[in-house]
Motif scaffolding. Structure first.
Motif, PDB file in Angstrom:
ATOM      1  N   MET A   1       0.769  -1.170  -0.020  1.00 44.16           N
ATOM      2  CA  MET A   1       0.189  -0.259   0.223  1.00 44.16           C
ATOM      3  C   MET A   1       0.760   1.317  -0.043  1.00 44.16           C
ATOM      4  O   MET A   1       1.822   1.337   0.563  1.00 44.16           O
ATOM      5  N   GLN A   2       0.602   2.283  -0.710  1.00 46.41           N
ATOM      6  CA  GLN A   2       1.155   3.546  -0.680  1.00 46.41           C
ATOM      7  C   GLN A   2      -0.238   4.477  -0.157  1.00 46.41           C
ATOM      8  O   GLN A   2      -1.152   4.747  -0.841  1.00 46.41           O
ATOM      9  N   LEU A   3      -0.127   4.677   1.132  1.00 45.79           N
ATOM     10  CA  LEU A   3      -0.977   5.810   1.744  1.00 45.79           C
ATOM     11  C   LEU A   3      -0.485   7.176   1.998  1.00 45.79           C
ATOM     12  O   LEU A   3       0.439   7.424   2.648  1.00 45.79           O
ATOM     13  N   GLN A   4      -1.371   8.120   1.756  1.00 42.46           N
ATOM     14  CA  GLN A   4      -1.199   9.573   2.483  1.00 42.46           C
ATOM     15  C   GLN A   4      -2.271   9.784   3.475  1.00 42.46           C
ATOM     16  O   GLN A   4      -3.417   9.743   3.414  1.00 42.46           O
ATOM     17  N   LEU A   5      -1.730  10.139   4.667  1.00 42.11           N
ATOM     18  CA  LEU A   5      -2.517  10.627   5.716  1.00 42.11           C
ATOM     19  C   LEU A   5      -2.586  12.151   5.872  1.00 42.11           C
ATOM     20  O   LEU A   5      -1.418  12.646   6.262  1.00 42.11           O
ATOM     21  N   ASN A   6      -3.645  12.807   5.436  1.00 42.78           N
ATOM     22  CA  ASN A   6      -3.666  14.135   5.644  1.00 42.78           C
ATOM     23  C   ASN A   6      -4.729  14.570   6.971  1.00 42.78           C
ATOM     24  O   ASN A   6      -5.554  13.986   7.078  1.00 42.78           O
ATOM     25  N   VAL A   7      -4.050  15.539   7.899  1.00 42.46           N
ATOM     26  CA  VAL A   7      -4.759  15.874   8.996  1.00 42.46           C
ATOM     27  C   VAL A   7      -4.549  17.221   8.956  1.00 42.46           C
ATOM     28  O   VAL A   7      -3.645  18.008   9.229  1.00 42.46           O
ATOM     29  N   MET A   8      -5.752  18.024   9.242  1.00 43.97           N
ATOM     30  CA  MET A   8      -5.925  19.455   9.139  1.00 43.97           C
ATOM     31  C   MET A   8      -7.444  19.861   9.946  1.00 43.97           C
ATOM     32  O   MET A   8      -8.269  19.245   9.474  1.00 43.97           O
ATOM     33  N   ASP A   9      -7.172  20.752  11.040  1.00 38.78           N
ATOM     34  CA  ASP A   9      -8.217  21.079  11.653  1.00 38.78           C
ATOM     35  C   ASP A   9      -9.213  20.006  12.198  1.00 38.78           C
ATOM     36  O   ASP A   9     -10.488  20.015  12.316  1.00 38.78           O
ATOM     37  N   GLY A  10      -8.285  18.948  12.611  1.00 42.98           N
ATOM     38  CA  GLY A  10      -9.013  17.757  13.231  1.00 42.98           C
ATOM     39  C   GLY A  10      -9.681  16.764  12.311  1.00 42.98           C
ATOM     40  O   GLY A  10     -10.303  15.937  12.603  1.00 42.98           O
ATOM     41  N   GLU A  11      -9.628  17.163  10.871  1.00 42.86           N
ATOM     42  CA  GLU A  11     -10.254  16.037   9.752  1.00 42.86           C
ATOM     43  C   GLU A  11      -9.274  15.325   9.176  1.00 42.86           C
ATOM     44  O   GLU A  11      -8.104  15.689   8.918  1.00 42.86           O
ATOM     45  N   TRP A  12      -9.350  13.944   9.355  1.00 44.85           N
ATOM     46  CA  TRP A  12      -8.329  13.048   9.118  1.00 44.85           C
ATOM     47  C   TRP A  12      -8.794  12.463   7.587  1.00 44.85           C
ATOM     48  O   TRP A  12     -10.059  12.139   7.609  1.00 44.85           O
ATOM     49  N   THR A  13      -7.928  12.426   6.781  1.00 39.07           N
ATOM     50  CA  THR A  13      -8.208  11.778   5.440  1.00 39.07           C
ATOM     51  C   THR A  13      -6.923  10.798   4.990  1.00 39.07           C
ATOM     52  O   THR A  13      -6.007  11.170   5.009  1.00 39.07           O
ATOM     53  N   LEU A  14      -7.365   9.666   4.860  1.00 37.28           N
ATOM     54  CA  LEU A  14      -6.334   8.498   4.519  1.00 37.28           C
ATOM     55  C   LEU A  14      -6.757   8.303   2.856  1.00 37.28           C
ATOM     56  O   LEU A  14      -7.785   7.937   2.394  1.00 37.28           O
ATOM     57  N   ILE A  15      -5.563   8.608   2.178  1.00 39.09           N
ATOM     58  CA  ILE A  15      -5.758   8.302   0.666  1.00 39.09           C
ATOM     59  C   ILE A  15      -4.784   7.276   0.285  1.00 39.09           C
ATOM     60  O   ILE A  15      -3.659   7.308   0.634  1.00 39.09           O
ATOM     61  N   GLY A  16      -5.425   6.431  -0.622  1.00 43.47           N
ATOM     62  CA  GLY A  16      -4.785   5.250  -1.257  1.00 43.47           C
ATOM     63  C   GLY A  16      -4.673   5.268  -2.708  1.00 43.47           C
ATOM     64  O   GLY A  16      -5.046   6.522  -3.375  1.00 43.47           O
ATOM     65  N   ASN A  17      -4.086   4.412  -3.277  1.00 40.37           N
ATOM     66  CA  ASN A  17      -4.105   4.331  -4.777  1.00 40.37           C
ATOM     67  C   ASN A  17      -5.440   4.531  -5.745  1.00 40.37           C
ATOM     68  O   ASN A  17      -5.414   5.143  -6.477  1.00 40.37           O
ATOM     69  N   HIS A  18      -6.543   3.825  -5.054  1.00 43.08           N
ATOM     70  CA  HIS A  18      -7.666   4.079  -5.835  1.00 43.08           C
ATOM     71  C   HIS A  18      -8.907   4.560  -5.147  1.00 43.08           C
ATOM     72  O   HIS A  18     -10.081   4.600  -5.646  1.00 43.08           O
ATOM     73  N   ALA A  19      -8.827   5.158  -3.866  1.00 43.75           N
ATOM     74  CA  ALA A  19      -9.765   5.426  -3.028  1.00 43.75           C
ATOM     75  C   ALA A  19      -9.216   6.318  -1.917  1.00 43.75           C
ATOM     76  O   ALA A  19      -7.998   6.405  -1.747  1.00 43.75           O
ATOM     77  N   GLN A  20     -10.251   6.730  -1.186  1.00 43.75           N
ATOM     78  CA  GLN A  20      -9.687   7.590  -0.002  1.00 43.75           C
ATOM     79  C   GLN A  20     -10.857   7.385   1.138  1.00 43.75           C
ATOM     80  O   GLN A  20     -12.062   6.947   0.755  1.00 43.75           O
ATOM     81  N   ALA A  21     -10.447   7.670   2.484  1.00 47.17           N
ATOM     82  CA  ALA A  21     -11.378   7.477   3.456  1.00 47.17           C
ATOM     83  C   ALA A  21     -11.455   8.654   4.491  1.00 47.17           C
ATOM     84  O   ALA A  21     -10.266   8.833   4.823  1.00 47.17           O
ATOM     85  N   GLU A  22     -12.406   9.200   4.797  1.00 45.77           N
ATOM     86  CA  GLU A  22     -12.572   9.997   5.739  1.00 45.77           C
ATOM     87  C   GLU A  22     -12.559   9.334   7.244  1.00 45.77           C
ATOM     88  O   GLU A  22     -13.310   8.554   7.365  1.00 45.77           O
ATOM     89  N   ILE A  23     -11.816   9.806   8.161  1.00 46.20           N
ATOM     90  CA  ILE A  23     -11.415   8.968   9.263  1.00 46.20           C
ATOM     91  C   ILE A  23     -12.054   9.628  10.199  1.00 46.20           C
ATOM     92  O   ILE A  23     -11.783  10.768  10.833  1.00 46.20           O
ATOM     93  N   GLU A  24     -13.176   9.027  11.053  1.00 48.21           N
ATOM     94  CA  GLU A  24     -14.062   9.718  12.225  1.00 48.21           C
ATOM     95  C   GLU A  24     -13.618   9.123  13.297  1.00 48.21           C
ATOM     96  O   GLU A  24     -13.705   7.925  13.800  1.00 48.21           O
ATOM     97  N   TRP A  25     -12.949   9.882  14.278  1.00 49.54           N
ATOM     98  CA  TRP A  25     -12.296   9.526  15.446  1.00 49.54           C
ATOM     99  C   TRP A  25     -13.519  10.092  16.730  1.00 49.54           C
ATOM    100  O   TRP A  25     -13.901  11.385  16.675  1.00 49.54           O
ATOM    101  N   THR A  26     -13.801   9.411  17.790  1.00 43.53           N
ATOM    102  CA  THR A  26     -14.449   9.845  19.044  1.00 43.53           C
ATOM    103  C   THR A  26     -13.740   9.404  20.032  1.00 43.53           C
ATOM    104  O   THR A  26     -13.358   8.251  20.242  1.00 43.53           O
ATOM    105  N   GLN A  27     -13.185  10.401  20.778  1.00 44.50           N
ATOM    106  CA  GLN A  27     -12.513  10.158  22.221  1.00 44.50           C
ATOM    107  C   GLN A  27     -13.607   9.913  23.231  1.00 44.50           C
ATOM    108  O   GLN A  27     -14.220  10.986  23.471  1.00 44.50           O
ATOM    109  N   LEU A  28     -13.560   8.656  23.671  1.00 46.54           N
ATOM    110  CA  LEU A  28     -14.494   8.115  24.688  1.00 46.54           C
ATOM    111  C   LEU A  28     -13.830   8.670  26.189  1.00 46.54           C
ATOM    112  O   LEU A  28     -14.488   8.694  27.186  1.00 46.54           O
ATOM    113  N   GLN A  29     -12.474   8.686  26.298  1.00 47.09           N
ATOM    114  CA  GLN A  29     -11.741   8.932  27.482  1.00 47.09           C
ATOM    115  C   GLN A  29     -10.550   9.443  27.036  1.00 47.09           C
ATOM    116  O   GLN A  29      -9.900   9.309  26.395  1.00 47.09           O
TER     117      GLN A  29
END
Length: 176
Positions: free
Chosen positions: A148-176
């Protein structure tokens, strides 16, 4: 004859503008025969959240007393202990006594019940609990390839993971 682990390689470029972290990591991960692609990719995101040159994947599914990831200082002392999934409360408490920082990265449908059942975790000041949304774990599985070749961009708390053929918005919730 026992099944062997499948090796996955990831070149992970991180550009985290929120904390001014810019780094490239070449990761080798073993997919245990009983492990899912979802869990493999959650381990990769756990690495990305706590990325450091000393952070490494352990043999957690082969050795039940180890976490998914850990970091040791130059003297060999444990500094970070990172669990993936819904670990036993006693395991997290023991890790809390051994390490400066403990994190649990949870995912899936049973997280709320697990967190409610393990309410004593709230008393541990050095433990963080993070939850990934089901939408996130579905999306990151689409990025998985043996190499895998992956690029993770984080800006203003928004995470985006980009791969060769798609990308994913990463939604984190801090429980503790």
């Amino acid at each position: 004859m026992a099944l062997k682990a499948t090796i996955y390689k990831a070149d992970l470029d991180i550009a985290n503008m929120d904390v001014h972290q810019y780094a490239d990591y070449q990761l080798t991960m073993a997919l245990h025969p009983s492990e899912t692609i979802e869990r493999l990719m959650v381990r990769l995101l756990a690495y990305a959240r706590f990325a450091d040159e000393q952070l490494e994947f352990s043999r957690d599914l082969f050795e039940t007393d180890e976490p998914a990831l850990w970091e040791r200082d130059l003297t060999g002392q444990l500094v970070k202990w990172i669990e993936v999934g819904t670990p036993d409360e006693d395991k997290v408490k023991k890790a809390s006594a051994r390490c400066k920082q403990v994190a649990v990265i949870t995912y899936g449908s049973g997280v709320a019940e697990w967190y409610k059942k393990n309410a004593r975790l709230k008393t541990l000041s050095n433990v963080q609990v993070w939850q990934l949304s089901e939408k996130t774990t579905a999306a990151i599985q689409q990025l998985c390839e043996r190499t895998m070749q992956l690029q993770l961009n984080v800006m203003d708390g928004e995470w985006t993971l980009i791969g060769n053929h798609a990308q994913a918005e990463i939604e984190w919730t801090q429980l503790q």
